[in-house]
Enzyme design. Sequence first.
Site, mmCIF file in Angstrom:
data_model
loop_
_atom_site.group_PDB
_atom_site.id
_atom_site.type_symbol
_atom_site.label_atom_id
_atom_site.label_comp_id
_atom_site.label_asym_id
_atom_site.label_seq_id
_atom_site.Cartn_x
_atom_site.Cartn_y
_atom_site.Cartn_z
ATOM 1 N N GLU A 1 22.096 21.852 -46.833
ATOM 2 C CA GLU A 1 22.754 22.402 -48.023
ATOM 3 C C GLU A 1 24.077 23.061 -47.652
ATOM 4 O OE1 GLU A 1 19.660 22.810 -47.059
ATOM 5 O OE2 GLU A 1 18.457 21.883 -48.647
ATOM 6 N N ALA B 1 3.606 -6.752 -30.403
ATOM 7 C CA ALA B 1 4.367 -7.994 -30.513
ATOM 8 C C ALA B 1 3.397 -9.130 -30.230
ATOM 9 C CB ALA B 1 5.495 -7.997 -29.497
ATOM 10 N N TRP C 1 8.247 -11.802 -21.998
ATOM 11 C CA TRP C 1 8.139 -11.058 -23.239
ATOM 12 C C TRP C 1 7.601 -11.939 -24.358
ATOM 13 C CZ3 TRP C 1 8.345 -6.102 -22.469
ATOM 14 C CH2 TRP C 1 9.129 -5.597 -21.428
ATOM 15 N N ARG D 1 10.685 4.192 -30.741
ATOM 16 C CA ARG D 1 10.332 5.213 -29.746
ATOM 17 C C ARG D 1 11.171 6.463 -29.954
ATOM 18 N NH1 ARG D 1 10.123 1.319 -24.354
ATOM 19 N NH2 ARG D 1 8.265 0.153 -24.961
ATOM 20 N N GLU E 1 1.526 2.008 -28.411
ATOM 21 C CA GLU E 1 1.997 0.720 -27.870
ATOM 22 C C GLU E 1 0.959 0.151 -26.921
ATOM 23 O OE1 GLU E 1 5.953 -0.514 -27.121
ATOM 24 O OE2 GLU E 1 6.662 1.540 -27.312
ATOM 25 N N LEU F 1 -7.652 -0.256 -27.020
ATOM 26 C CA LEU F 1 -7.413 1.106 -27.492
ATOM 27 C C LEU F 1 -6.999 1.111 -28.969
ATOM 28 C CD1 LEU F 1 -7.376 4.066 -26.794
ATOM 29 C CD2 LEU F 1 -5.091 3.797 -25.837
ATOM 30 N N ALA G 1 -8.077 -0.764 -31.326
ATOM 31 C CA ALA G 1 -9.282 -0.862 -32.166
ATOM 32 C C ALA G 1 -9.970 0.507 -32.248
ATOM 33 C CB ALA G 1 -10.245 -1.901 -31.592
HETATM 34 N N1 LIG Z 1 2.554 -7.572 -26.700
HETATM 35 C C1 LIG Z 1 2.299 -6.314 -26.886
HETATM 36 O O1 LIG Z 1 2.783 -5.708 -27.850
HETATM 37 C C2 LIG Z 1 1.439 -5.590 -25.932
HETATM 38 C C3 LIG Z 1 0.738 -6.280 -24.998
HETATM 39 N N2 LIG Z 1 -0.104 -5.621 -24.157
HETATM 40 C C4 LIG Z 1 -0.903 -6.426 -23.241
HETATM 41 O O2 LIG Z 1 -2.265 -6.169 -23.541
HETATM 42 C C5 LIG Z 1 -3.046 -6.225 -22.366
HETATM 43 C C6 LIG Z 1 -3.844 -4.926 -22.225
HETATM 44 O O3 LIG Z 1 -4.644 -4.732 -23.360
HETATM 45 P P1 LIG Z 1 -5.960 -3.858 -23.311
HETATM 46 O O4 LIG Z 1 -6.783 -4.304 -22.175
HETATM 47 O O5 LIG Z 1 -6.570 -3.915 -24.650
HETATM 48 O O6 LIG Z 1 -5.357 -2.438 -22.923
HETATM 49 P P2 LIG Z 1 -5.195 -1.022 -23.651
HETATM 50 O O7 LIG Z 1 -3.773 -0.624 -23.596
HETATM 51 O O8 LIG Z 1 -5.829 -1.019 -24.975
HETATM 52 O O9 LIG Z 1 -5.986 -0.125 -22.659
HETATM 53 C C7 LIG Z 1 -7.402 -0.035 -22.681
HETATM 54 C C8 LIG Z 1 -7.768 1.156 -21.863
HETATM 55 O O10 LIG Z 1 -7.511 2.343 -22.590
HETATM 56 C C9 LIG Z 1 -8.271 3.376 -22.042
HETATM 57 N N3 LIG Z 1 -8.994 4.156 -23.053
HETATM 58 C C10 LIG Z 1 -9.004 5.502 -23.108
HETATM 59 N N4 LIG Z 1 -9.765 5.937 -24.098
HETATM 60 C C11 LIG Z 1 -10.255 4.861 -24.711
HETATM 61 C C12 LIG Z 1 -11.122 4.706 -25.809
HETATM 62 N N5 LIG Z 1 -11.650 5.746 -26.463
HETATM 63 N N6 LIG Z 1 -11.425 3.468 -26.165
HETATM 64 C C13 LIG Z 1 -10.905 2.414 -25.501
HETATM 65 N N7 LIG Z 1 -10.083 2.515 -24.452
HETATM 66 C C14 LIG Z 1 -9.751 3.736 -24.047
HETATM 67 C C15 LIG Z 1 -9.208 2.756 -21.037
HETATM 68 O O11 LIG Z 1 -8.544 2.956 -19.807
HETATM 69 P P3 LIG Z 1 -9.321 3.115 -18.398
HETATM 70 O O12 LIG Z 1 -9.904 1.785 -18.145
HETATM 71 O O13 LIG Z 1 -8.205 3.448 -17.458
HETATM 72 O O14 LIG Z 1 -10.303 4.202 -18.560
HETATM 73 C C16 LIG Z 1 -9.185 1.306 -21.447
HETATM 74 O O15 LIG Z 1 -9.517 0.449 -20.394
HETATM 75 C C17 LIG Z 1 -2.090 -6.449 -21.225
HETATM 76 O O16 LIG Z 1 -2.092 -7.808 -20.898
HETATM 77 C C18 LIG Z 1 -0.757 -6.055 -21.801
HETATM 78 O O17 LIG Z 1 0.282 -6.788 -21.202
HETATM 79 C C19 LIG Z 1 -0.249 -4.258 -24.210
HETATM 80 C C20 LIG Z 1 0.463 -3.517 -25.121
HETATM 81 C C21 LIG Z 1 1.342 -4.141 -26.080
HETATM 82 N N1 LIG Z 2 5.225 -7.418 -24.325
HETATM 83 C C1 LIG Z 2 5.924 -6.808 -25.294
HETATM 84 C C2 LIG Z 2 5.784 -5.440 -25.532
HETATM 85 N N2 LIG Z 2 4.925 -4.712 -24.775
HETATM 86 C C3 LIG Z 2 4.888 -3.254 -24.792
HETATM 87 O O1 LIG Z 2 6.050 -2.707 -24.217
HETATM 88 C C4 LIG Z 2 5.738 -2.079 -22.970
HETATM 89 C C5 LIG Z 2 6.846 -2.276 -21.975
HETATM 90 O O2 LIG Z 2 7.853 -1.355 -22.285
HETATM 91 P P1 LIG Z 2 9.099 -1.106 -21.327
HETATM 92 O O3 LIG Z 2 8.581 -1.090 -19.913
HETATM 93 O O4 LIG Z 2 9.666 0.196 -21.748
HETATM 94 O O5 LIG Z 2 10.041 -2.251 -21.570
HETATM 95 C C6 LIG Z 2 4.443 -2.711 -22.581
HETATM 96 O O6 LIG Z 2 3.684 -1.952 -21.702
HETATM 97 C C7 LIG Z 2 3.742 -2.824 -23.901
HETATM 98 O O7 LIG Z 2 3.260 -1.585 -24.353
HETATM 99 N N3 LIG Z 2 6.482 -4.884 -26.541
HETATM 100 C C8 LIG Z 2 7.362 -5.632 -27.295
HETATM 101 O O8 LIG Z 2 8.001 -5.099 -28.207
HETATM 102 N N4 LIG Z 2 7.497 -6.929 -27.059
HETATM 103 C C9 LIG Z 2 6.824 -7.565 -26.096
HETATM 104 O O9 LIG Z 2 7.006 -8.769 -25.949
#
Ligand SMILES: NC(=O)C1=CN([C@@H]2O[C@H](COP(=O)(O)OP(=O)(O)OC[C@H]3O[C@@H](n4cnc5c(N)ncnc54)[C@H](OP(=O)(O)O)[C@@H]3O)[C@@H](O)[C@H]2O)C=CC1
Ligand SMILES: Nc1c(N[C@@H]2O[C@H](COP(=O)(O)O)[C@@H](O)[C@H]2O)[nH]c(=O)[nH]c1=O
Length: 616
Positions: free
Chosen positions: A100, A211, A227, A241, A345, A350, A352
């Site tokens: 303001e 993604a 990617w 972010r 991210e 996680l 779910a």
């Molecule tokens: N394209 C995209 O946008 C993205 C892609 N990815 C990809 O996804 C894959 C990983 O996915 P995902 O395995 O599902 O990994 P998550 O990132 O969902 O990690 C799962 C882990 O989270 C931890 N955790 C802590 N608390 C909880 C809880 N209450 N419930 C469940 N998990 C919990 C555990 O870690 P701990 O085992 O250490 O205890 C668990 O193993 C990789 O290949 C990655 O490259 C990941 C993010 C984004």
């Molecule tokens: N693969 C993927 C993503 N993945 C997410 O981005 C993280 C990597 O971030 P940084 O290391 O900061 O570049 C990776 O761990 C995951 O959480 N994100 C996206 O927008 N597009 C993509 O294709």
Amino acid sequence: MPPPPRPPVAAPAPAAPCPIRVAPIRRRLHAVPRAVSVAASHAHDAAFLRRAADVADRSAGLTCPHPNFGCVIARPEPDGPEARVVGEGFLYAQGTRCAELLAAEEAGERARGATAYLNLEPGDCYGDSTAVSSLVQAGITRVVVGLRHPLKHLRGKAIQSLRSEGIQVDVVGEDLQSKLFKEALTSCLIVNAPLLYRAAFRVPFSVLKYAMTADGKIAASSGHASWVSGRASRGRVFELRGRSDAVIVGGNTVRRDDPRLTARHVKGHVPVRIVMSQTCNLPEEANLWNVHEAYTIVATQRGARRDFQKKLAMKGVEVVEFDMLNPRDVMSYCYDRGYLSVLWECGGTLSAAAISARVIHKVYAFCAPKIIGGVTAPTPVGDLGMNQMTQAIDLIDVSYEQIDRDMLMSGFIQPIPDLSPVIPSADEIPSDDPEVSPYETNIISFYKTWDTFGAFSNFSPHPIDMPDEKGDCLTWPTVEHYYQFLQAHKFVGVDNPQASDIVQEIKQARSPEEAARIGRTRQREFPELIRPDWESMKIDVMYRALKCKFSTYAHLTEMLLSTAGSVLVEASPHDLFWGGGREGEGLNYLGRLLMQLRSEILGTVRTSAEAQGQET
Ligand SMILES: NC(=O)C1=CN([C@@H]2O[C@H](COP(=O)(O)OP(=O)(O)OC[C@H]3O[C@@H](n4cnc5c(N)ncnc54)[C@H](OP(=O)(O)O)[C@@H]3O)[C@@H](O)[C@H]2O)C=CC1
Ligand SMILES: Nc1c(N[C@@H]2O[C@H](COP(=O)(O)O)[C@@H](O)[C@H]2O)[nH]c(=O)[nH]c1=O
């Protein structure tokens, strides 16, 4: 009937030495017919209100998320049937000059008789009426408010004050109702969605972003994911972010991707990175352990791999243990830390768990025109326990946008809470929200400036006059600026050009958050330049700055004295010297100094009362 005479109002806070410059505005001059009909005047009001919401969003990604305030001042053209914008402003960051005041300054004399449009009812620090007094002194005669302030201790206060000054205040949904206002209200709700979710559900606003390929995979079966989406989409992720207080991933994503999770597109706000890992079975070396890039917190299960926890702590990573690590408790923790907005991210495991815990409010799905296949390739959301398509969660207010070759679909999982139906009656005095404090009742905690006792924070917008390194008296926008300046000034004793650059940078910081960030970063970068006597000086420096703040603002002294008998705690969960920590483990020096100042003032008040008593 003429409006009642105006009682005197508090003057706006003195000008800061480095005034916030409002970014130049691309003027879309709203040429709207003068209020010849109700419909025309409604169209005009709704358009300016939407504009106030747009303006309010200007600091996004540059500063730590905070309540977004925008103000647009518009008035009819002297010789034509149109109304034009004559001033605009937005709150740049916590502790900076209010929207303001900036709009009124820009409008100058043209504000007389004009209308001010506010996306959100002002909610200044306690006792600070700058927003209201700026509008009154500018000569505004009508104010249109999109939303009442969602925080209970602020709701209705400014509206009541403006009305008592004889200004006509029209609130959307109460005084103004039409389809156009409903749309304008949606803009106001969206721009402050994080604050509304926080106020309604006591968790930060949570966005799940992923993604995926056109066949719904977020990685190949091997787990390789760089990617999925294109460069332009990933640029948008940096923006998301920058708008967040924290970015969360699960342990698996750290093990698989070794992410950085920074907002590296601009030199702006950098969110905290949070890893949720139950096992704490994380790599010894990882990008996230480089805390020079950004602060990192590992949230884990109590007792998990204590040796490794120690190693992380040695690297500067904060480890927080939970009895049962789950998304809801982590969100409550983020709420206690004052976070407004969190970006998830993580992978599907996680995500779910977070959706099932009902802590995700919005989804951003980037879809790339690629097919990777693979029965075991990860998908964005793991098992939610649903087996009928009729059980699927329907997203609300869905938007679609093409980003280069990708498609971004976003939508809300839960509607934005509109708290406006809870309207205090005209004579109800807005009460403090007892739930604001996580501490006991005889403990008064403060942290963010919008909290009930937020004016005690060093980020509060109360400029102080204190000498600089040459002994010249300067006005510092906040105590934080002054303190960081002096802390950096400890470098100046060393003849180093870098040192004086740091000092200048802090002097010119646009917000207390930035002053603190520069101070902290430079201290890490140049530890060798730090004067050894700083540790013994810093408490005294802070006390002098606080004394100056409270003696400058009578209403702050009043507020401090009103807390007599209570313990004051700065509820900063991460600053264990000035703050009280999350569970009282901090030294709370800021709270202690405020209590010391309170005793000193009470002593003076009593002594002068006694002296007066003796005279009579
Ligand atoms: N394209 C995209 O946008 C993205 C892609 N990815 C990809 O996804 C894959 C990983 O996915 P995902 O395995 O599902 O990994 P998550 O990132 O969902 O990690 C799962 C882990 O989270 C931890 N955790 C802590 N608390 C909880 C809880 N209450 N419930 C469940 N998990 C919990 C555990 O870690 P701990 O085992 O250490 O205890 C668990 O193993 C990789 O290949 C990655 O490259 C990941 C993010 C984004
Ligand atoms: N693969 C993927 C993503 N993945 C997410 O981005 C993280 C990597 O971030 P940084 O290391 O900061 O570049 C990776 O761990 C995951 O959480 N994100 C996206 O927008 N597009 C993509 O294709």
